[in-house]
Write an enzyme that holds these catalytic residues in place. Sequence first.
Site, PDB file in Angstrom:
ATOM      1  N   GLU A 119       0.793  -1.382  -0.060  1.00 54.51           N
ATOM      2  CA  GLU A 119      -0.101  -0.247  -0.101  1.00 54.51           C
ATOM      3  C   GLU A 119       0.875   1.167   0.156  1.00 54.51           C
ATOM      4  O   GLU A 119       0.308   2.323   0.067  1.00 54.51           O
ATOM      5  CB  GLU A 119      -0.770   0.169   1.308  1.00 54.51           C
ATOM      6  CG  GLU A 119      -1.776  -1.080   1.120  1.00 54.51           C
ATOM      7  CD  GLU A 119      -2.543  -1.235   0.144  1.00 54.51           C
ATOM      8  OE1 GLU A 119      -3.441  -0.288  -0.357  1.00 54.51           O
ATOM      9  OE2 GLU A 119      -2.688  -2.526  -0.518  1.00 54.51           O
ATOM     10  N   ARG A 161      15.680  10.099 -22.762  1.00 56.40           N
ATOM     11  CA  ARG A 161      15.504  10.613 -24.362  1.00 56.40           C
ATOM     12  C   ARG A 161      15.811  12.237 -24.202  1.00 56.40           C
ATOM     13  O   ARG A 161      15.932  12.571 -25.469  1.00 56.40           O
ATOM     14  CB  ARG A 161      14.402  10.152 -24.927  1.00 56.40           C
ATOM     15  CG  ARG A 161      13.252  10.554 -24.550  1.00 56.40           C
ATOM     16  CD  ARG A 161      12.057   9.999 -25.257  1.00 56.40           C
ATOM     17  NE  ARG A 161      11.927  10.090 -26.651  1.00 56.40           N
ATOM     18  CZ  ARG A 161      11.270  11.358 -27.241  1.00 56.40           C
ATOM     19  NH1 ARG A 161      10.950  12.203 -26.264  1.00 56.40           N
ATOM     20  NH2 ARG A 161      11.418  11.654 -28.211  1.00 56.40           N
TER      21      ARG A 161
HETATM   22  C1  JEB Z   1       2.813   3.381  -7.824  1.00 61.38           C
HETATM   23  C2  JEB Z   1       1.455   1.583  -6.247  1.00 61.38           C
HETATM   24  C3  JEB Z   1      -1.264   0.833  -4.590  1.00 61.38           C
HETATM   25  C4  JEB Z   1      -2.928   2.404  -3.655  1.00 61.38           C
HETATM   26  C5  JEB Z   1      -1.962   2.284  -2.999  1.00 61.38           C
HETATM   27  C6  JEB Z   1      -0.931   1.752  -3.687  1.00 61.38           C
HETATM   28  C7  JEB Z   1       3.028   1.393  -4.906  1.00 61.38           C
HETATM   29  N1  JEB Z   1      -0.279   5.932 -11.729  1.00 61.38           N
HETATM   30  C8  JEB Z   1       0.024   4.803 -10.944  1.00 61.38           C
HETATM   31  N2  JEB Z   1      -0.913   3.924 -10.549  1.00 61.38           N
HETATM   32  N3  JEB Z   1      -0.475   3.322  -9.587  1.00 61.38           N
HETATM   33  C9  JEB Z   1       0.764   3.612  -9.121  1.00 61.38           C
HETATM   34  C10 JEB Z   1       1.156   4.657 -10.007  1.00 61.38           C
HETATM   35  C11 JEB Z   1       2.245   5.546 -10.091  1.00 61.38           C
HETATM   36  N4  JEB Z   1       3.016   6.174 -10.215  1.00 61.38           N
HETATM   37  C12 JEB Z   1       1.565   3.087  -8.065  1.00 61.38           C
HETATM   38  C13 JEB Z   1       3.556   2.908  -6.787  1.00 61.38           C
HETATM   39  C14 JEB Z   1       2.736   1.778  -5.993  1.00 61.38           C
HETATM   40  C15 JEB Z   1       1.107   2.288  -7.356  1.00 61.38           C
HETATM   41  N5  JEB Z   1       1.137   0.628  -5.595  1.00 61.38           N
HETATM   42  C16 JEB Z   1      -0.007  -0.104  -5.369  1.00 61.38           C
HETATM   43  C17 JEB Z   1      -2.420   1.040  -5.218  1.00 61.38           C
HETATM   44  N6  JEB Z   1      -3.251   1.726  -4.765  1.00 61.38           N
HETATM   45  C18 JEB Z   1       1.956   0.524  -4.286  1.00 61.38           C
END
Ligand code: JEB
Length: 274
Positions: A119, A161
Amino acid sequence: MRIDVVTIFPEYLEPLNVSLVGKARARGLLDVRLHGLREHTSDVHRTVDDSPYGGGPGMVMKPEPWAAALDGIVDSAGEADGEVPTLVVPTPSGRPFTQALAQELAGRPWLAFAPARYEGIDRRVIDAAAERMPVVEVSIGDYVLAGGEVAVLVIVEAVARLLPGVLGNAESHQDDSFAPGRMADLLEGPVYTKPAEWRDRPVPEVLLSGNHGLIARWRREQAFARTLAMRPDLVERWDRAAMDKHDLKALAGLGVHWDEPSGRFRRRPIGVEE
Ligand code: JEB
């Protein structure tokens, strides 16, 4: 540019050895260093996560391994003391990653990435880091990933890039859809190569005409049409001063006109006839 990445999945970042980023590294334009977060644990199970305070689903990344890993990176600056990286933390709750942010990051000499899993990371890690170095929490888009590693790949490629010497002249990015300047906020139209006819599909005749003025105008019209179809939200960012009479005629054909009261281009409302 130097880039450090701390992750529990260093193997997830193998693509950094390939293609544009891999070549930039091989040519010494980019110094990428991967760090395994579990190397900074001290228990036998190499634990990096724990249950969330306040309850709720999932697990949260413990602060101690992250602090040890980030301390190690900052300390590795050595004699270049006072030098700190800009810490980039991918998170769904971050600032949208755009070409403008890629350019901002490309101007920094040293980036450190903290892709999380579970999380996310205990908030105190980011708050404490922000007292020592610039921190940018970034989201690569409005969808949910399982962790930050893919976001690191996206951001590193977009930044790499832009670095001097990374792209050859043939791959110049001056006209990129989102680069500032003339082509800002305009998507690129279709591209074609040989053969001139393929499976009964000819390349648009204008592209074979040798008339470079006409070709430029056609491409611009294609770009307008493409932007209107795929990204109508960009239309209101178009600059009146960047349009000539040919542009205005092409836009009129697409149902777009300059709206003086609002000071922006507007799509003719559909289904509303005079
Ligand atoms: C990035 C991530 C998680 C709530 C909390 C955690 C670490 N555009 C994006 N979508 N998801 C992420 C991201 C970016 N940049 C992302 C890091 C983490 C998601 N999670 C899972 C999902 N929901 C844990």
